[in-house]
Design an enzyme around this catalytic site. Structure first.
Site, PDB file in Angstrom:
ATOM      1  N   SER A   1       2.098  -8.118 -22.937  1.00  0.00           N
ATOM      2  CA  SER A   1       1.909  -7.954 -21.489  1.00  0.00           C
ATOM      3  C   SER A   1       2.462  -9.133 -20.707  1.00  0.00           C
ATOM      4  O   SER A   1       2.377  -9.165 -19.487  1.00  0.00           O
ATOM      5  CB  SER A   1       0.421  -7.784 -21.175  1.00  0.00           C
ATOM      6  OG  SER A   1      -0.323  -8.866 -21.696  1.00  0.00           O
TER       7      SER A   1
ATOM      8  N   ASN B   1     -11.146 -12.010 -23.734  1.00  0.00           N
ATOM      9  CA  ASN B   1     -11.757 -10.917 -22.977  1.00  0.00           C
ATOM     10  C   ASN B   1     -12.418 -11.408 -21.686  1.00  0.00           C
ATOM     11  O   ASN B   1     -12.243 -10.811 -20.619  1.00  0.00           O
ATOM     12  CB  ASN B   1     -12.769 -10.168 -23.849  1.00  0.00           C
ATOM     13  CG  ASN B   1     -12.111  -9.500 -25.046  1.00  0.00           C
ATOM     14  OD1 ASN B   1     -10.884  -9.462 -25.130  1.00  0.00           O
ATOM     15  ND2 ASN B   1     -12.908  -8.992 -25.970  1.00  0.00           N
TER      16      ASN B   1
ATOM     17  N   HIS C   1      -4.198  18.954  17.697  1.00  0.00           N
ATOM     18  CA  HIS C   1      -3.288  19.951  17.097  1.00  0.00           C
ATOM     19  C   HIS C   1      -1.832  19.670  17.458  1.00  0.00           C
ATOM     20  O   HIS C   1      -1.016  20.593  17.531  1.00  0.00           O
ATOM     21  CB  HIS C   1      -3.653  21.376  17.531  1.00  0.00           C
ATOM     22  CG  HIS C   1      -5.112  21.680  17.408  1.00  0.00           C
ATOM     23  ND1 HIS C   1      -5.677  22.185  16.273  1.00  0.00           N
ATOM     24  CD2 HIS C   1      -6.129  21.494  18.288  1.00  0.00           C
ATOM     25  CE1 HIS C   1      -6.980  22.334  16.456  1.00  0.00           C
ATOM     26  NE2 HIS C   1      -7.284  21.913  17.670  1.00  0.00           N
TER      27      HIS C   1
ATOM     28  N   SER D   1      23.195   6.697   9.498  1.00  0.00           N
ATOM     29  CA  SER D   1      23.582   7.652   8.474  1.00  0.00           C
ATOM     30  C   SER D   1      25.012   7.329   8.052  1.00  0.00           C
ATOM     31  O   SER D   1      25.828   6.886   8.857  1.00  0.00           O
ATOM     32  CB  SER D   1      23.513   9.066   9.060  1.00  0.00           C
ATOM     33  OG  SER D   1      24.375   9.929   8.349  1.00  0.00           O
TER      34      SER D   1
ATOM     35  N   LYS E   1      23.277   8.634  14.341  1.00  0.00           N
ATOM     36  CA  LYS E   1      21.890   8.588  13.871  1.00  0.00           C
ATOM     37  C   LYS E   1      21.263   7.209  13.915  1.00  0.00           C
ATOM     38  O   LYS E   1      21.902   6.200  13.644  1.00  0.00           O
ATOM     39  CB  LYS E   1      21.821   9.094  12.427  1.00  0.00           C
ATOM     40  CG  LYS E   1      22.213  10.536  12.276  1.00  0.00           C
ATOM     41  CD  LYS E   1      21.080  11.478  12.545  1.00  0.00           C
ATOM     42  CE  LYS E   1      20.203  11.562  11.308  1.00  0.00           C
ATOM     43  NZ  LYS E   1      19.124  12.530  11.512  1.00  0.00           N
TER      44      LYS E   1
ATOM     45  N   ASN F   1      17.706   6.205  12.180  1.00  0.00           N
ATOM     46  CA  ASN F   1      16.588   6.785  11.430  1.00  0.00           C
ATOM     47  C   ASN F   1      15.427   5.806  11.273  1.00  0.00           C
ATOM     48  O   ASN F   1      15.647   4.626  11.027  1.00  0.00           O
ATOM     49  CB  ASN F   1      17.065   7.225  10.042  1.00  0.00           C
ATOM     50  CG  ASN F   1      18.110   8.320  10.124  1.00  0.00           C
ATOM     51  OD1 ASN F   1      18.074   9.155  11.032  1.00  0.00           O
ATOM     52  ND2 ASN F   1      19.058   8.301   9.199  1.00  0.00           N
TER      53      ASN F   1
ATOM     54  N   GLU G   1       8.983   5.766   7.611  1.00  0.00           N
ATOM     55  CA  GLU G   1       9.082   6.808   6.586  1.00  0.00           C
ATOM     56  C   GLU G   1       8.743   6.263   5.204  1.00  0.00           C
ATOM     57  O   GLU G   1       8.046   6.899   4.416  1.00  0.00           O
ATOM     58  CB  GLU G   1      10.492   7.409   6.578  1.00  0.00           C
ATOM     59  CG  GLU G   1      10.745   8.353   7.744  1.00  0.00           C
ATOM     60  CD  GLU G   1      12.202   8.794   7.838  1.00  0.00           C
ATOM     61  OE1 GLU G   1      12.465   9.758   8.553  1.00  0.00           O
ATOM     62  OE2 GLU G   1      13.084   8.180   7.210  1.00  0.00           O
TER      63      GLU G   1
HETATM   64  N1  ARG Z   1      -3.689  -9.233 -22.521  1.00  0.00           N
HETATM   65  C1  ARG Z   1      -5.042  -8.788 -22.677  1.00  0.00           C
HETATM   66  C2  ARG Z   1      -5.454  -7.959 -21.456  1.00  0.00           C
HETATM   67  O1  ARG Z   1      -4.764  -7.952 -20.530  1.00  0.00           O
HETATM   68  C3  ARG Z   1      -5.968  -9.948 -22.837  1.00  0.00           C
HETATM   69  C4  ARG Z   1      -7.223  -9.662 -23.574  1.00  0.00           C
HETATM   70  C5  ARG Z   1      -6.923  -9.323 -24.960  1.00  0.00           C
HETATM   71  N2  ARG Z   1      -8.084  -9.335 -25.781  1.00  0.00           N
HETATM   72  C6  ARG Z   1      -8.057  -8.866 -27.008  1.00  0.00           C
HETATM   73  N3  ARG Z   1      -9.111  -8.961 -27.701  1.00  0.00           N
HETATM   74  N4  ARG Z   1      -6.970  -8.318 -27.501  1.00  0.00           N
HETATM   75  O2  ARG Z   1      -6.457  -7.315 -21.444  1.00  0.00           O
END
Ligand code: ARG
Length: 466
Positions: A33, A120, A166, A287, A293, A295, A300
């Site tokens: 991530s 966590n 309306h 355009s 035009k 726009n 939008e």
């Molecule tokens: N990258 C993880 C998340 O966004 C961090 C926590 C990961 N914890 C684990 N036990 N794999 O949630």
């Protein structure tokens, strides 16, 4: 003297002690991530420093270790800011990237940072800090937009325009009154965001993986260090729920719904058939084929981007709905929807604040539209009611007068007194003051009404609240 750690494991992974085969490239890419969560690096470091300070205060790590951690983190901040920091998807996420670098820089003290903590509760803390910062920025932007709305509303407090139901001309209002309706929507949006901030601003750290920790930690101290207003009071809940992020997306969905409605109005108003406003050229495009035009691209797009924010809300709701307690990796999917919501809302606010400041009203066109819609018909009915006719009968009488005016192709005030009196003998020559746009506006003189005085008072109240 503190014991030294065992020789480094062969794998790159902090957690790989028990594993016997390496991760495939695909699994690595699927599970990493860092590409998106590195955006939370400041919050991650802030959280780690507060945790380390608490560990030192509680004598869980030495003051020397704490000093090393501070020094290492300062260097990491400098490296990230200068672009020298090397992010690696081998290290999965922002947390492990920073921890690994810290350990490279300062050795064992870096490995002690994670004492009494888990990724966590760490990631839950980071997201809450991130969102709190984002909400603060958004509230400032929202305030700026509201100020610009007020400035325009003040200039146009007495400018008559048709109010619609309306999408048909209904009754006269002023442009300032219409803008103050926008302001009210934004006022509730900002109240909602302030409430989301309050519930977001609680500390998960201390929950560790899910069950709390065996070390003598001081959670209140960490909360105070990080400016949290309270603690998440159950360790399982602390690491697992993302309801604060969902609430933020819900508040954002409502905010974008409001901007989408405003956008729709701007698109209509700048259409020459309405011609109520002109928007500065820098918010429009031309355009590639039709040279004439201009726009309304910005409104939008705001209308279009509302859909993606609604989508993020549904994504997060769906993300949570099947998860047993406590943390599950599903939660890693919370970030992209949340970040994109923050970005979309922030950009929309920024661009709208600027665009509002660049709007010019076209009062003549607004008045023309008013003249074509029998906008003061209700005023005639109210007039007859004041003279003693029950309102329902008055309504019917005015309906007949409108039909006659329509046949003649004129507006109500253009009917002669004699003609008007054929509908009701109660009508006297004081009727013409009532049937003018100015008379109609001035008569709605109560809090929330459309008289220019009341619009001015609403603007003054709004200014004192901002
Ligand atoms: N990258 C993880 C998340 O966004 C961090 C926590 C990961 N914890 C684990 N036990 N794999 O949630």
């Amino acid at each position: 003297m503190q014991p030294q750690s065992p020789p480094a494991a062969s794998s790159t992974y902090t957690w790989a002690g028990r594993f016997t085969e390496p991760m495939s490239e695909l699994v690595k890419r699927y599970t990493a991530s860092v590409e998106f969560d590195k955006r939370m690096w400041r919050q991650d470091i802030r959280g780690s420093l507060a945790h380390a300070k608490m560990l030192a205060k509680q004598s869980i790590v030495s003051t020397v270790d704490y000093a090393d951690i501070q020094r290492g983190m300062a260097q990491i901040v400098a490296e990230i800011e200068s672009g020298a920091f090397e992010w690696s998807s081998d290290l999965e996420d922002v947390h492990l990237n920073i921890e690994k670098r810290l350990t490279t820089l300062i050795g064992d003290a870096g490995k002690r940072l994670h004492t009494g903590r888990s990724r966590n509760d760490q990631v839950a803390t980071d997201i809450r800090l991130f969102l709190r910062d984002a909400i603060d920025d958004i509230l400032v932007l929202l305030g700026q937009f509201q100020l610009n709305v007020l400035d325009l509303a003040e200039r146009e407090a007495a400018t008559p325009m048709p109010g619609f139901t309306h999408l048909q001309v209904a009754q006269p209002i002023t442009f300032g009154h219409h803008l103050m309706a926008w302001f009210e929507m934004m006022r509730r949006d900002s109240e909602r965001l302030a409430e989301v901030r309050r519930r977001t601003n609680r500390l998960p750290l201390g929950a560790a993986a899910l069950a709390g920790t065996t070390y003598p930690i001081d959670r209140e101290f960490v909360a105070a260090e990080l400016g949290f207003e309270g603690l998440c009071e159950n360790s399982l809940d602390a690491v697992s729920d993302r309801d604060f992020a969902i609430e933020f997306c819900a508040a954002s969905a409502l905010l974008m719904m409001h901007f989408s409605r405003m956008s729709e109005e701007l698109v209509l108003w700048m259409n020459p058939r309405f011609g109520f406003v002109r928007i500065a050229d820098r918010f429009c495009t031309g355009s590639s084929i039709m040279p004439q035009k201009k726009n309304p691209d910005v409104p939008e797009l705001a209308r279009g981007k509302t859909g993606r924010v609604y989508g993020h809300l549904i994504a997060l709701l769906t993300l949570m709905k099947g998860q047993p307690l406590a943390y599950n990796k599903d939660n890693q999917e919370d970030k992209e929807p949340l970040f994109d919501t923050v970005d979309t809302v922030s950009d929309t606010l920024r661009i709208f604040a600027d665009m509002i400041a660049g709007i010019t009203a076209c009062p003549d066109n607004m008045r023309d539209a008013l003249r074509q819609g029998f906008a003061t018909a209700t005023d005639l009915a109210d007039y007859l009611t004041r003279k003693g006719l029950p309102f329902r009968d008055a309504h019917e009488t005015v309906g007949l007068a409108v039909r006659r005016a329509e046949e003649l192709g004129v507006d109500l005030p253009q009917l002669s007194l004699v003609e008007l009196q054929t509908f009701s003998p109660l009508i006297g020559d004081d009727i013409f003051a009532v049937l003018t746009v100015e008379g109609s506006l001035a008569a709605r003189d109560h809090i929330g009404g459309s008289s220019p005085e009341q619009v001015g008072a609403a603007i003054a109240r709004a200014r004192s609240r901002l």
